[in-house]
Design a protein around this motif. Sequence first.
Motif, short mmCIF file in Angstrom:
data_model
loop_
_atom_site.label_atom_id
_atom_site.label_comp_id
_atom_site.label_asym_id
_atom_site.label_seq_id
_atom_site.Cartn_x
_atom_site.Cartn_y
_atom_site.Cartn_z
N ALA A 229 0.66 -1.15 0.01
CA ALA A 229 -0.03 0.04 -0.04
C ALA A 229 0.94 1.25 -0.09
CB ALA A 229 -0.94 -0.03 1.37
N TYR A 230 1.90 1.23 0.84
CA TYR A 230 2.77 2.33 0.77
C TYR A 230 3.57 2.57 -0.34
CZ TYR A 230 1.54 3.23 5.75
OH TYR A 230 1.02 3.57 7.08
N ALA A 231 4.03 1.49 -1.09
CA ALA A 231 4.81 1.57 -2.19
C ALA A 231 3.82 2.12 -3.37
CB ALA A 231 5.06 0.15 -2.77
N TYR A 232 2.29 1.94 -3.51
CA TYR A 232 1.72 2.35 -4.16
C TYR A 232 1.50 3.75 -4.05
CZ TYR A 232 -2.06 3.22 -7.44
OH TYR A 232 -2.94 3.72 -8.51
N GLY A 233 1.31 4.30 -2.66
CA GLY A 233 1.04 5.61 -2.53
C GLY A 233 2.32 6.45 -2.62
N ALA A 234 3.48 6.05 -2.14
CA ALA A 234 4.70 7.02 -2.43
C ALA A 234 5.00 7.14 -3.89
CB ALA A 234 5.79 6.24 -1.59
N ALA A 235 5.01 5.98 -4.52
CA ALA A 235 5.26 6.14 -6.07
C ALA A 235 4.24 6.95 -6.82
CB ALA A 235 5.21 4.59 -6.79
N THR A 236 3.11 6.92 -6.42
CA THR A 236 1.92 7.80 -7.31
C THR A 236 2.22 9.15 -6.93
OG1 THR A 236 0.57 7.28 -5.51
CG2 THR A 236 0.20 5.96 -7.71
N TYR A 237 2.52 9.42 -5.65
CA TYR A 237 2.93 10.85 -4.99
C TYR A 237 4.08 11.40 -5.87
CZ TYR A 237 5.32 14.09 -2.40
OH TYR A 237 6.08 15.53 -2.04
N ALA A 238 5.04 10.67 -5.83
CA ALA A 238 6.37 10.80 -6.67
C ALA A 238 6.15 11.16 -8.23
CB ALA A 238 7.41 9.97 -6.36
N LEU A 239 5.40 10.33 -8.71
CA LEU A 239 5.08 10.48 -10.05
C LEU A 239 4.31 11.73 -10.46
CD1 LEU A 239 4.41 6.57 -10.92
CD2 LEU A 239 6.24 8.33 -11.90
N ALA A 240 3.24 12.13 -9.50
CA ALA A 240 2.66 13.26 -9.67
C ALA A 240 3.40 14.48 -9.61
CB ALA A 240 1.46 13.31 -8.67
N GLU A 241 4.44 14.52 -8.45
CA GLU A 241 5.19 15.70 -8.39
C GLU A 241 6.08 15.92 -9.52
OE1 GLU A 241 5.65 17.92 -5.32
OE2 GLU A 241 3.54 17.20 -5.35
N CYS A 380 -3.73 6.14 -0.51
CA CYS A 380 -4.29 7.26 -0.36
C CYS A 380 -4.08 8.42 0.84
CB CYS A 380 -5.76 7.18 -0.63
SG CYS A 380 -6.55 8.91 -0.82
N VAL A 381 -4.03 7.67 2.02
CA VAL A 381 -3.80 8.52 3.25
C VAL A 381 -2.26 8.86 3.31
CG1 VAL A 381 -3.64 8.40 5.62
CG2 VAL A 381 -5.72 7.53 4.59
N LEU A 382 -1.36 7.84 2.90
CA LEU A 382 0.05 8.13 2.74
C LEU A 382 0.28 9.08 1.71
CD1 LEU A 382 2.69 7.17 3.50
CD2 LEU A 382 2.97 5.89 1.45
N TYR A 383 -0.28 9.02 0.49
CA TYR A 383 -0.09 10.31 -0.41
C TYR A 383 -0.37 11.46 0.06
CZ TYR A 383 -0.68 12.45 -5.13
OH TYR A 383 -0.72 13.36 -6.38
N GLY A 384 -1.52 11.59 0.77
CA GLY A 384 -2.14 13.14 1.47
C GLY A 384 -0.92 13.39 2.42
N SER A 390 -5.04 18.09 3.16
CA SER A 390 -6.03 17.42 4.15
C SER A 390 -6.82 16.58 3.67
CB SER A 390 -7.10 18.84 4.41
OG SER A 390 -8.07 18.33 5.33
N THR A 391 -6.30 15.27 3.65
CA THR A 391 -6.82 14.22 2.98
C THR A 391 -8.60 13.82 3.19
OG1 THR A 391 -4.70 13.26 3.24
CG2 THR A 391 -6.56 11.75 2.53
N PHE A 392 -8.79 14.34 4.41
CA PHE A 392 -10.18 13.59 4.96
C PHE A 392 -11.31 14.78 4.86
CE2 PHE A 392 -6.85 11.44 7.54
CZ PHE A 392 -6.98 10.10 6.79
N THR A 393 -11.13 16.01 4.07
CA THR A 393 -11.89 16.92 4.05
C THR A 393 -12.33 17.00 2.35
OG1 THR A 393 -10.48 18.60 3.88
CG2 THR A 393 -11.10 18.09 5.91
N GLN A 394 -13.33 17.89 2.15
CA GLN A 394 -13.93 17.95 0.90
C GLN A 394 -14.82 19.16 0.61
OE1 GLN A 394 -14.65 14.86 2.54
NE2 GLN A 394 -16.65 15.98 3.37
N PRO A 395 -14.16 20.48 0.76
CA PRO A 395 -14.68 21.60 0.76
C PRO A 395 -15.33 22.18 -0.19
CG PRO A 395 -12.21 22.10 1.00
CD PRO A 395 -12.56 20.37 1.30
#
Length: 428
Positions: A229-241, A380-384, A390-395
């Motif tokens: 899970a963290y591998a996926y979250g970290a990689a997607t974050y790094a790729l998005a950056e 998703c939480v790790l990416y956030g 603020s991962t858990f809000t949706q203003p």
Amino acid sequence: MRVDLGNALETTPGITTETLDRLDERVAAAHDRIAAGMADDEFGYAALTLPETADPDRIHAAVDGFDRPEAVLTVGIGGSALGAATLATALESDVDAYVLDNVDPDDARALLDDLPLADTVVNVVSKSGTTAETLANFLVAREAMADAGVDWTDRTLVTTGESGNLRELADRHGLPSLPVPDGVPGRFSALSTVGLAVAALQGHDVEAVLAGGRDGMASLSGSLYESPAYAYGAATYALAERGARTNAVMPYAESLETFAEWFAQLWAESLGKDGLGQTPARALGATDQHSQLQLYRAGPPDKLVTLVRPTERADVPIPETDLDGLAYLGGSSLGGLLDAEFEATEASLAAADVPNVRVEIDRVDERSLGELLYGMEAACVLYGELASVSTFTQPAVEWGKKAARGLLGGGDFPEADAVTEKRELRVD
């Protein structure tokens, strides 16, 4: 759940093993924050404890009052429906499952006209008990049941919070009901009463779904190299950056198509903040190889493709044929062909320098689905955490809800004024 990041390395955009090594220190700190939030039952982080805190006995008690129905209709929207729909679509049952999650009048009427209402359980879900779309659809469904001579109070299950219109309705009529867990945003509620009641009504093994979630919990650690899970979250974050601002999720199993819809809400609503985030796109293998793959391979270099598949499945043999050019198919199978399509797409993306990640589960069953859903939530939480959003809000979502409610006379909301100020450039 297993994750292979190999085809995201040295691509455009892409990451390197050195990138991941540097990021791993931040993953360790983020994991400590996540673990603390879980231990303290903080808002949002409480979702990651659901495999241990959800009460399957309470779910069974709520649904046991219904005879085995012919159909289940979930009336909800977003996170109140997509988790249940993902499990219902993925798992086979002789109890048909339907979702009424939009307020399109043609669709609502057609669905209600076709349902065997006397043998349907209506599962209405809203944490606040005031969600306009859900309450409107429920009122329409309730009237359709009355018109069909069905006592709606005998066929309705309510899942809601401790207060609100739905809670008052359930108490007044003595309806079977389930609580929405505290501290859990709807899009993170698949492994709770919100997502599991329909599975129980369909006869699925709710305990096995939660066991899969616990498998996902057990795999969380302070290193991305030890946690899928963290591998996926970290990689997607790094790729998005680095510019991969679109994440096309492409399951190679028809039964996982709704999973891609669930993922799209999870990813978009959680991470789309402050000009950041990664836009989820939905695709289906092998179908969308013939509609979207051209763009992914040859379009703007701003995409990651997430390929999802079960490694075990029932299969259908392909009959032998004497047709020239098709003989190679004979003696193979549809599953073998789908696996070949998966691997060919993976290789074609890599050859075009497009980052792609492989996500595998053992099979499409309760336990594997529980682990997959949990794993993506944790990712998703790790990416956030890594993106400091603020991962858990949706203003942004709440703004639109207020505008719509104001237009309907449900209160005085300044957001509704923006509708009357719309700029026009009409071409008739």
